[in-house]
Design a protein around this motif. Sequence first.
Motif, PDB file in Angstrom:
ATOM      1  N   PRO A  69      28.760  59.851  59.174  1.00 19.04           N
ATOM      2  CA  PRO A  69      28.649  58.657  60.035  1.00 19.04           C
ATOM      3  C   PRO A  69      27.375  58.644  60.870  1.00 19.04           C
ATOM      4  CG  PRO A  69      30.863  59.563  60.141  1.00 19.04           C
ATOM      5  CD  PRO A  69      30.032  60.553  59.379  1.00 19.04           C
ATOM      6  N   PHE A  70      26.931  59.806  61.291  1.00 23.93           N
ATOM      7  CA  PHE A  70      25.722  59.871  62.108  1.00 23.93           C
ATOM      8  C   PHE A  70      24.473  59.625  61.269  1.00 23.93           C
ATOM      9  CE2 PHE A  70      28.890  62.404  64.336  1.00 23.93           C
ATOM     10  CZ  PHE A  70      28.841  61.811  65.591  1.00 23.93           C
ATOM     11  N   PHE A  71      24.569  59.874  59.953  1.00 25.57           N
ATOM     12  CA  PHE A  71      23.472  59.526  59.055  1.00 25.57           C
ATOM     13  C   PHE A  71      23.227  58.018  59.088  1.00 25.57           C
ATOM     14  CE2 PHE A  71      22.914  57.559  54.839  1.00 25.57           C
ATOM     15  CZ  PHE A  71      21.579  57.852  54.623  1.00 25.57           C
ATOM     16  N   PHE A  72      24.294  57.232  59.024  1.00 24.39           N
ATOM     17  CA  PHE A  72      24.155  55.777  59.052  1.00 24.39           C
ATOM     18  C   PHE A  72      23.657  55.285  60.404  1.00 24.39           C
ATOM     19  CE2 PHE A  72      27.274  56.398  55.610  1.00 24.39           C
ATOM     20  CZ  PHE A  72      26.628  55.704  54.604  1.00 24.39           C
ATOM     21  N   ILE A  73      24.112  55.932  61.487  1.00 24.14           N
ATOM     22  CA  ILE A  73      23.619  55.570  62.815  1.00 24.14           C
ATOM     23  C   ILE A  73      22.123  55.875  62.907  1.00 24.14           C
ATOM     24  CG2 ILE A  73      23.753  56.118  65.283  1.00 24.14           C
ATOM     25  CD1 ILE A  73      26.735  56.741  64.829  1.00 24.14           C
ATOM     26  N   GLY A  74      21.733  57.066  62.435  1.00 18.42           N
ATOM     27  CA  GLY A  74      20.327  57.453  62.455  1.00 18.42           C
ATOM     28  C   GLY A  74      19.463  56.535  61.604  1.00 18.42           C
ATOM     29  N   LYS A  80      14.258  55.396  58.707  1.00 21.02           N
ATOM     30  CA  LYS A  80      14.676  55.727  57.345  1.00 21.02           C
ATOM     31  C   LYS A  80      14.292  57.152  56.955  1.00 21.02           C
ATOM     32  CE  LYS A  80      14.261  50.927  55.745  1.00 21.02           C
ATOM     33  NZ  LYS A  80      13.563  50.024  54.799  1.00 21.02           N
ATOM     34  N   THR A  81      13.077  57.531  57.259  1.00 21.93           N
ATOM     35  CA  THR A  81      12.616  58.868  56.880  1.00 21.93           C
ATOM     36  C   THR A  81      13.486  59.941  57.519  1.00 21.93           C
ATOM     37  OG1 THR A  81      10.345  58.078  56.664  1.00 21.93           O
ATOM     38  CG2 THR A  81      10.663  60.449  56.886  1.00 21.93           C
ATOM     39  N   PHE A  82      13.747  59.792  58.814  1.00 27.32           N
ATOM     40  CA  PHE A  82      14.594  60.742  59.527  1.00 27.32           C
ATOM     41  C   PHE A  82      15.993  60.778  58.918  1.00 27.32           C
ATOM     42  CE2 PHE A  82      17.854  61.447  62.768  1.00 27.32           C
ATOM     43  CZ  PHE A  82      17.490  62.692  63.244  1.00 27.32           C
ATOM     44  N   ALA A  83      16.550  59.610  58.628  1.00 23.40           N
ATOM     45  CA  ALA A  83      17.915  59.538  58.111  1.00 23.40           C
ATOM     46  C   ALA A  83      18.035  60.173  56.727  1.00 23.40           C
ATOM     47  CB  ALA A  83      18.383  58.083  58.056  1.00 23.40           C
ATOM     48  N   GLY A 132      11.238  66.861  59.974  1.00 24.50           N
ATOM     49  CA  GLY A 132      11.679  65.474  60.091  1.00 24.50           C
ATOM     50  C   GLY A 132      13.138  65.182  59.921  1.00 24.50           C
ATOM     51  N   GLY A 133      14.023  66.166  60.027  1.00 24.78           N
ATOM     52  CA  GLY A 133      15.444  65.907  59.850  1.00 24.78           C
ATOM     53  C   GLY A 133      16.283  66.523  60.944  1.00 24.78           C
ATOM     54  N   SER A 134      17.600  66.522  60.734  1.00 28.22           N
ATOM     55  CA  SER A 134      18.541  67.124  61.672  1.00 28.22           C
ATOM     56  C   SER A 134      19.743  67.620  60.880  1.00 28.22           C
ATOM     57  CB  SER A 134      18.991  66.085  62.715  1.00 28.22           C
ATOM     58  OG  SER A 134      20.015  66.607  63.527  1.00 28.22           O
ATOM     59  N   LEU A 135      20.406  68.646  61.388  1.00 28.45           N
ATOM     60  CA  LEU A 135      21.579  69.188  60.703  1.00 28.45           C
ATOM     61  C   LEU A 135      22.857  69.004  61.515  1.00 28.45           C
ATOM     62  CD1 LEU A 135      20.154  72.521  59.227  1.00 28.45           C
ATOM     63  CD2 LEU A 135      20.661  70.397  58.015  1.00 28.45           C
ATOM     64  N   ASP A 136      22.766  68.274  62.606  1.00 32.10           N
ATOM     65  CA  ASP A 136      23.941  68.079  63.451  1.00 32.10           C
ATOM     66  C   ASP A 136      23.919  66.682  64.050  1.00 32.10           C
ATOM     67  OD1 ASP A 136      25.761  68.223  65.839  1.00 32.10           O
ATOM     68  OD2 ASP A 136      26.007  70.268  65.104  1.00 32.10           O
ATOM     69  N   GLY A 137      24.988  65.931  63.826  1.00 33.74           N
ATOM     70  CA  GLY A 137      25.060  64.553  64.297  1.00 33.74           C
ATOM     71  C   GLY A 137      25.066  64.412  65.800  1.00 33.74           C
ATOM     72  N   THR A 138      25.402  65.481  66.518  1.00 33.00           N
ATOM     73  CA  THR A 138      25.422  65.415  67.978  1.00 33.00           C
ATOM     74  C   THR A 138      24.044  65.062  68.528  1.00 33.00           C
ATOM     75  OG1 THR A 138      27.083  67.175  67.942  1.00 33.00           O
ATOM     76  CG2 THR A 138      26.112  66.642  70.071  1.00 33.00           C
ATOM     77  N   GLU A 139      23.001  65.591  67.890  1.00 30.31           N
ATOM     78  CA  GLU A 139      21.641  65.313  68.345  1.00 30.31           C
ATOM     79  C   GLU A 139      21.321  63.832  68.198  1.00 30.31           C
ATOM     80  OE1 GLU A 139      19.313  67.856  65.930  1.00 30.31           O
ATOM     81  OE2 GLU A 139      20.228  69.699  66.691  1.00 30.31           O
ATOM     82  N   ILE A 140      21.741  63.232  67.083  1.00 30.96           N
ATOM     83  CA  ILE A 140      21.501  61.811  66.857  1.00 30.96           C
ATOM     84  C   ILE A 140      22.247  60.987  67.891  1.00 30.96           C
ATOM     85  CG2 ILE A 140      21.729  59.922  65.199  1.00 30.96           C
ATOM     86  CD1 ILE A 140      21.668  62.047  62.979  1.00 30.96           C
TER      87      ILE A 140
END
Length: 287
Positions: A69-74, A80-83, A132-140
């Motif tokens: 779900p946080f992927f879609f929020i991001g 787009k690149t970040f997501a 350019g990415g993240s591994l945890d939705g909390t950050e987003i």
Amino acid sequence: MRAIYKLTKSKFAKRVFFLFIGAFLMAIGLEIFLVPNKIMDGGIVGISIILSHVTGVKLGLFLFFLNVPFFFIGYKQIGKTFAVSTLFGITVMSLATIFFHPVPAFTDDNLLATVFGGIILGAGVGLVIRYGGSLDGTEILAIIMNRQLPFTVGEIIMFFNIFIFGIGGFVFGWDRAMYSILAYFIAFKTIDIVIEGLDQSKSVWIISDKDDAIAKALMARLGRGVTYLKGEGAYTGDDKKVIFCVISRLEEAKLKLIVEEIDPSAFLAVADIAEVRGGRFKKKAIH
């Protein structure tokens, strides 16, 4: 997806490679060090560890489905690149944790598991963030909430993690919660090292009546280029030359010594720099 493909092929391959390595390292830190010893991480990963322990469902499934779900929020809010980079990293991490799940823990010593698990996990997260990415939705979620609330991203993440580690204390025991906080702190510091580099750069501003002598000494004895900036004293109205220079962390003490030798009363300000690109930062050979 188009945003990523604007990169050259070599840069795109480099990004994919390091995103993969980062996610793979995080999976190792989790499944081979932390999770077998009932030590948690923070954020969505921490929630996933608790749910996996309570339900018996594989950790990788929770990591993927709770973060999606946080992927879609991001994708909508950050870019787009970040997501896409985040989705790739989360997918690799989730599959790798499933792959490593049958592998026995490297150690059953809680302190060793905490230290090495935190270092490996932090290195993995740091690589993913750096590319350019993240591994945890909390950050987003924290980035988005920061736009609406009078709290920093770090404060929001800290609030979430206090709550998560508190739950972990009831599930795994308070000694494990304390080990988890220690692992989180170690990972946090490792992330900083990976993102900023071991040889952190520093910017230096110097104001002195002996500006020419100081500038020549820095170029001759440090091999660094310097730049003059125009300044004006607010009180006196006098024109001033401000010496600007970028040095490595290890050169700070020598620079201070040089300035002290030439003008003990010189104004000197030193600040950390996360990244330096372009220009003539590379050190010149001193003959």
